[in-house]
Design an enzyme around this catalytic site. Sequence first.
Site, PDB file in Angstrom:
ATOM      1  N   LYS A 194      -2.537 -10.608   1.203  1.00 43.82           N
ATOM      2  CA  LYS A 194      -0.863  -9.990   0.844  1.00 43.82           C
ATOM      3  C   LYS A 194      -0.639  -8.683   1.483  1.00 43.82           C
ATOM      4  O   LYS A 194      -0.712  -7.850   1.710  1.00 43.82           O
ATOM      5  CB  LYS A 194      -0.636  -9.293  -0.661  1.00 43.82           C
ATOM      6  CG  LYS A 194       0.585  -9.641  -1.397  1.00 43.82           C
ATOM      7  CD  LYS A 194       1.287  -8.607  -1.952  1.00 43.82           C
ATOM      8  CE  LYS A 194       1.721  -7.629  -1.913  1.00 43.82           C
ATOM      9  NZ  LYS A 194       2.870  -7.075  -0.687  1.00 43.82           N
ATOM     10  N   GLY A 247      -3.436   1.255   1.567  1.00 47.87           N
ATOM     11  CA  GLY A 247      -2.211   1.976   1.097  1.00 47.87           C
ATOM     12  C   GLY A 247      -2.306   3.177   0.573  1.00 47.87           C
ATOM     13  O   GLY A 247      -2.838   3.929   1.279  1.00 47.87           O
ATOM     14  N   SER A 248      -0.602   3.338  -0.344  1.00 52.22           N
ATOM     15  CA  SER A 248      -1.093   4.401  -0.673  1.00 52.22           C
ATOM     16  C   SER A 248      -1.698   4.794  -2.160  1.00 52.22           C
ATOM     17  O   SER A 248      -2.570   4.048  -2.739  1.00 52.22           O
ATOM     18  CB  SER A 248       0.434   5.194  -1.236  1.00 52.22           C
ATOM     19  OG  SER A 248       1.003   4.145  -3.067  1.00 52.22           O
ATOM     20  N   THR A 249      -2.694   6.182  -2.071  1.00 52.83           N
ATOM     21  CA  THR A 249      -2.986   7.190  -3.202  1.00 52.83           C
ATOM     22  C   THR A 249      -2.690   6.600  -5.032  1.00 52.83           C
ATOM     23  O   THR A 249      -3.645   5.960  -5.729  1.00 52.83           O
ATOM     24  CB  THR A 249      -3.477   8.455  -3.285  1.00 52.83           C
ATOM     25  OG1 THR A 249      -4.142   8.565  -2.255  1.00 52.83           O
ATOM     26  CG2 THR A 249      -4.375   8.707  -4.292  1.00 52.83           C
ATOM     27  N   CYS A 303      -2.113   6.471   8.388  1.00 49.75           N
ATOM     28  CA  CYS A 303      -3.225   7.676   7.557  1.00 49.75           C
ATOM     29  C   CYS A 303      -4.103   8.739   8.181  1.00 49.75           C
ATOM     30  O   CYS A 303      -4.259   9.078   6.787  1.00 49.75           O
ATOM     31  CB  CYS A 303      -4.142   5.739   6.536  1.00 49.75           C
ATOM     32  SG  CYS A 303      -5.566   5.265   7.197  1.00 49.75           S
ATOM     33  N   GLU A 400       0.628  13.804   1.734  1.00 49.16           N
ATOM     34  CA  GLU A 400       1.308  12.924   2.767  1.00 49.16           C
ATOM     35  C   GLU A 400       2.365  13.155   3.087  1.00 49.16           C
ATOM     36  O   GLU A 400       3.032  12.140   2.222  1.00 49.16           O
ATOM     37  CB  GLU A 400       0.425  11.516   2.796  1.00 49.16           C
ATOM     38  CG  GLU A 400      -0.041  10.912   4.187  1.00 49.16           C
ATOM     39  CD  GLU A 400      -0.346   9.419   3.542  1.00 49.16           C
ATOM     40  OE1 GLU A 400      -0.270   8.669   2.294  1.00 49.16           O
ATOM     41  OE2 GLU A 400      -1.369   9.347   4.148  1.00 49.16           O
TER      42      GLU A 400
HETATM   43  P1  NAI Z   1       2.323   0.653  -1.093  1.00 51.64           P
HETATM   44  O1  NAI Z   1       1.312   1.727  -1.331  1.00 51.64           O
HETATM   45  O2  NAI Z   1       2.977   1.192  -2.368  1.00 51.64           O
HETATM   46  O3  NAI Z   1       1.630  -0.121  -0.429  1.00 51.64           O
HETATM   47  C1  NAI Z   1       0.510  -0.841   0.184  1.00 51.64           C
HETATM   48  C2  NAI Z   1       0.702  -2.353  -0.616  1.00 51.64           C
HETATM   49  O4  NAI Z   1      -0.236  -1.991  -1.418  1.00 51.64           O
HETATM   50  C3  NAI Z   1       1.699  -3.425   0.018  1.00 51.64           C
HETATM   51  O5  NAI Z   1       0.785  -4.261   0.396  1.00 51.64           O
HETATM   52  C4  NAI Z   1       2.620  -3.300  -1.128  1.00 51.64           C
HETATM   53  O6  NAI Z   1       3.507  -4.530  -1.580  1.00 51.64           O
HETATM   54  C5  NAI Z   1       1.450  -3.399  -2.336  1.00 51.64           C
HETATM   55  N1  NAI Z   1       1.085  -2.887  -3.523  1.00 51.64           N
HETATM   56  C6  NAI Z   1       2.304  -2.261  -3.913  1.00 51.64           C
HETATM   57  N2  NAI Z   1       2.018  -2.007  -5.653  1.00 51.64           N
HETATM   58  C7  NAI Z   1       1.430  -2.674  -5.823  1.00 51.64           C
HETATM   59  C8  NAI Z   1       1.061  -2.349  -7.248  1.00 51.64           C
HETATM   60  N3  NAI Z   1       1.267  -2.676  -8.066  1.00 51.64           N
HETATM   61  N4  NAI Z   1      -0.210  -3.928  -6.961  1.00 51.64           N
HETATM   62  C9  NAI Z   1      -1.093  -4.363  -6.248  1.00 51.64           C
HETATM   63  N5  NAI Z   1      -0.026  -4.224  -5.171  1.00 51.64           N
HETATM   64  C10 NAI Z   1       0.961  -3.630  -4.623  1.00 51.64           C
HETATM   65  O7  NAI Z   1       2.653   2.252   0.158  1.00 51.64           O
HETATM   66  P2  NAI Z   1       4.225   2.208   0.451  1.00 51.64           P
HETATM   67  O8  NAI Z   1       5.185   2.254  -1.158  1.00 51.64           O
HETATM   68  O9  NAI Z   1       4.929   1.419   1.331  1.00 51.64           O
HETATM   69  O10 NAI Z   1       4.481   3.791   0.860  1.00 51.64           O
HETATM   70  C11 NAI Z   1       4.744   4.720  -0.095  1.00 51.64           C
HETATM   71  C12 NAI Z   1       4.053   6.282   0.936  1.00 51.64           C
HETATM   72  O11 NAI Z   1       2.128   5.693   0.704  1.00 51.64           O
HETATM   73  C13 NAI Z   1       3.267   6.208   2.208  1.00 51.64           C
HETATM   74  O12 NAI Z   1       4.715   7.026   2.656  1.00 51.64           O
HETATM   75  C14 NAI Z   1       2.304   6.520   2.885  1.00 51.64           C
HETATM   76  O13 NAI Z   1       1.716   7.955   2.040  1.00 51.64           O
HETATM   77  C15 NAI Z   1       1.196   6.086   1.914  1.00 51.64           C
HETATM   78  N6  NAI Z   1       0.370   5.224   3.073  1.00 51.64           N
HETATM   79  C16 NAI Z   1      -0.544   4.919   2.965  1.00 51.64           C
HETATM   80  C17 NAI Z   1      -1.010   4.161   3.969  1.00 51.64           C
HETATM   81  C18 NAI Z   1      -2.339   3.911   4.914  1.00 51.64           C
HETATM   82  O14 NAI Z   1      -3.037   3.482   5.637  1.00 51.64           O
HETATM   83  N7  NAI Z   1      -3.795   4.937   3.879  1.00 51.64           N
HETATM   84  C19 NAI Z   1      -0.463   2.981   4.576  1.00 51.64           C
HETATM   85  C20 NAI Z   1       0.945   2.734   4.110  1.00 51.64           C
HETATM   86  C21 NAI Z   1       1.580   3.748   2.972  1.00 51.64           C
END
Ligand code: NAI
Length: 497
Positions: A194, A247-249, A303, A400
């Site tokens: 996904k 993704g996010s914590t 990240c 972050e």
């Molecule tokens: P996110 O963590 O919501 O998105 C990452 C992935 O998780 C996306 O594919 C999203 O569709 C999926 N996702 C979201 N909620 C989910 C759930 N309940 N169940 C399963 N999958 C789910 O990140 P977002 O909202 O785009 O960004 C928010 C913050 O997260 C950023 O400001 C940053 O601080 C952090 N982040 C960190 C990343 C990293 O590389 N470690 C990458 C992206 C965001």
Amino acid sequence: MTTTLDAPGLDVREDVRSFVGSSRQLFIGGSLVDAADGGTFATIDPATGMEITQVAEATAEDVDRAVKAARAALEGEWGALPGTARGKILLRLAELVEEHADELAQLESLDNGKPLPFAQYDISSVAEHFRYFAGWTNKIEGATIPTSIPNSLVYTRPRPVGVVGAIVPWNFPLLMATWKMAPALAAGCTLVLKPAEQTPLSALRFAELAAEAGLPDGTLNVVTGFGEVTGQALVEHPGVDKIVFTGSTAVGRIIGATAAKTVKPVSLELGGKSPHIIFDDADVEAAAAAAANAIFYESGQVCSAGSRLMVQQGIYDELVERVTAIAESLKMGTGLAPDTTLGPLVSEEQLDRVRGYVETGLSEGATAVTGGEAVDGDGYFFRPTVLRDVPDHVTVCREEIFGPVLVTQPFESLEEVAQRANATEYGLAAGVWTRDLGRAHRMAELLDAGSVFLNCYNAFDPAVPFGGFKQSGYGRDGGRDALEKFLETKAVWTNLA
Ligand code: NAI
Ligand code: MG
């Protein structure tokens, strides 16, 4: 309807125009299919805020079909292939990615906003990952284990963990997907991927190339959609054997809790607030360039961004001045413009988040030496920002931000800086600049971080494990650690008597 591709002067390749010229479907069981309810959503060019194209929005029913296709491939053609044959397909895939590198890079740059050369680097790294993990396919060995039981022969057989659900973010769309796909496929697993809703395009194009490389139908399935629906359906699905996530914590916590209901193992690569530490004996010019790159590359949406610059007192002012000068020299623009060095943030939501953090930081006493605000207009641009004399306890120093915002702080001694650098809930990466070898390795020992960079920052290689301590997650991408994430061990006992 007009899309971002109608903008004058945008030099977009014909194959990219044709790929986004119609709405994109899901990739399930080797076929392109609409979502069960016909739903679609728009993917947006963050440089203009305009639509690129529509993409199918997978429902729980689509996720179920994808999981069943992945199971069938695991129990069928893919699962039956010897490692060497899997390796050949992965090598062919690496070649195909290189043959289509310009197309994939443009697609990535359009969808994410990143400057084209950065996207080109991502795509070359995608190919290198497949090559590296192709090498593991025929080297997955068990062990014979001596025991205290007489007349026994015990051996282990590693086997693929099964059907993997991979949920990835938007900052390095195809590369983050590859960090999961390459080792999972090398181990013999099948996948349902996904991509992030902000950047679904490169994974969809990649899936077609994977089929062309000879990956059997159902081995890799791509379901595009939002986290709360498509992502959650994947995490909840009893037919998925493992979830890997970047993704996010905050979402990592939700995924861990949801996966616990079906006792699914999870690997999480989450956020960070990584200290970048410069001692006064460092090569100041090289350290300043690295410090700027560590936060402004990809507009800080990395990240392991070096988002907290800690500089020894004697050279603090000089470092801040040098980094500020670099920040002010960056050229903002659309990723496809040849002179762009700083792209937009990925979405309006991300722009609002970064703007909110900076406003909080300024209200809590930080001083902006440069930047500090968004750019007026339709795209999601935020000016590169340097904050100085930021106290440890304020929000911008702890959380972050994921934008081009550098927090800077002076320090005095090694013990002090190590203690302050570790006083965070995160532990993803850290950088240290010094010409004193002993001090460098002492710091490497003291810092709680999954990656420590000495006189460099954000170096990556497919062979090297990457991942977090503490609330930056658990599990490693890269190297043998990544491969083992997708294997489980069966112990076989034999009575020789
Ligand atoms: P996110 O963590 O919501 O998105 C990452 C992935 O998780 C996306 O594919 C999203 O569709 C999926 N996702 C979201 N909620 C989910 C759930 N309940 N169940 C399963 N999958 C789910 O990140 P977002 O909202 O785009 O960004 C928010 C913050 O997260 C950023 O400001 C940053 O601080 C952090 N982040 C960190 C990343 C990293 O590389 N470690 C990458 C992206 C965001
Ligand atoms: Mg997009």
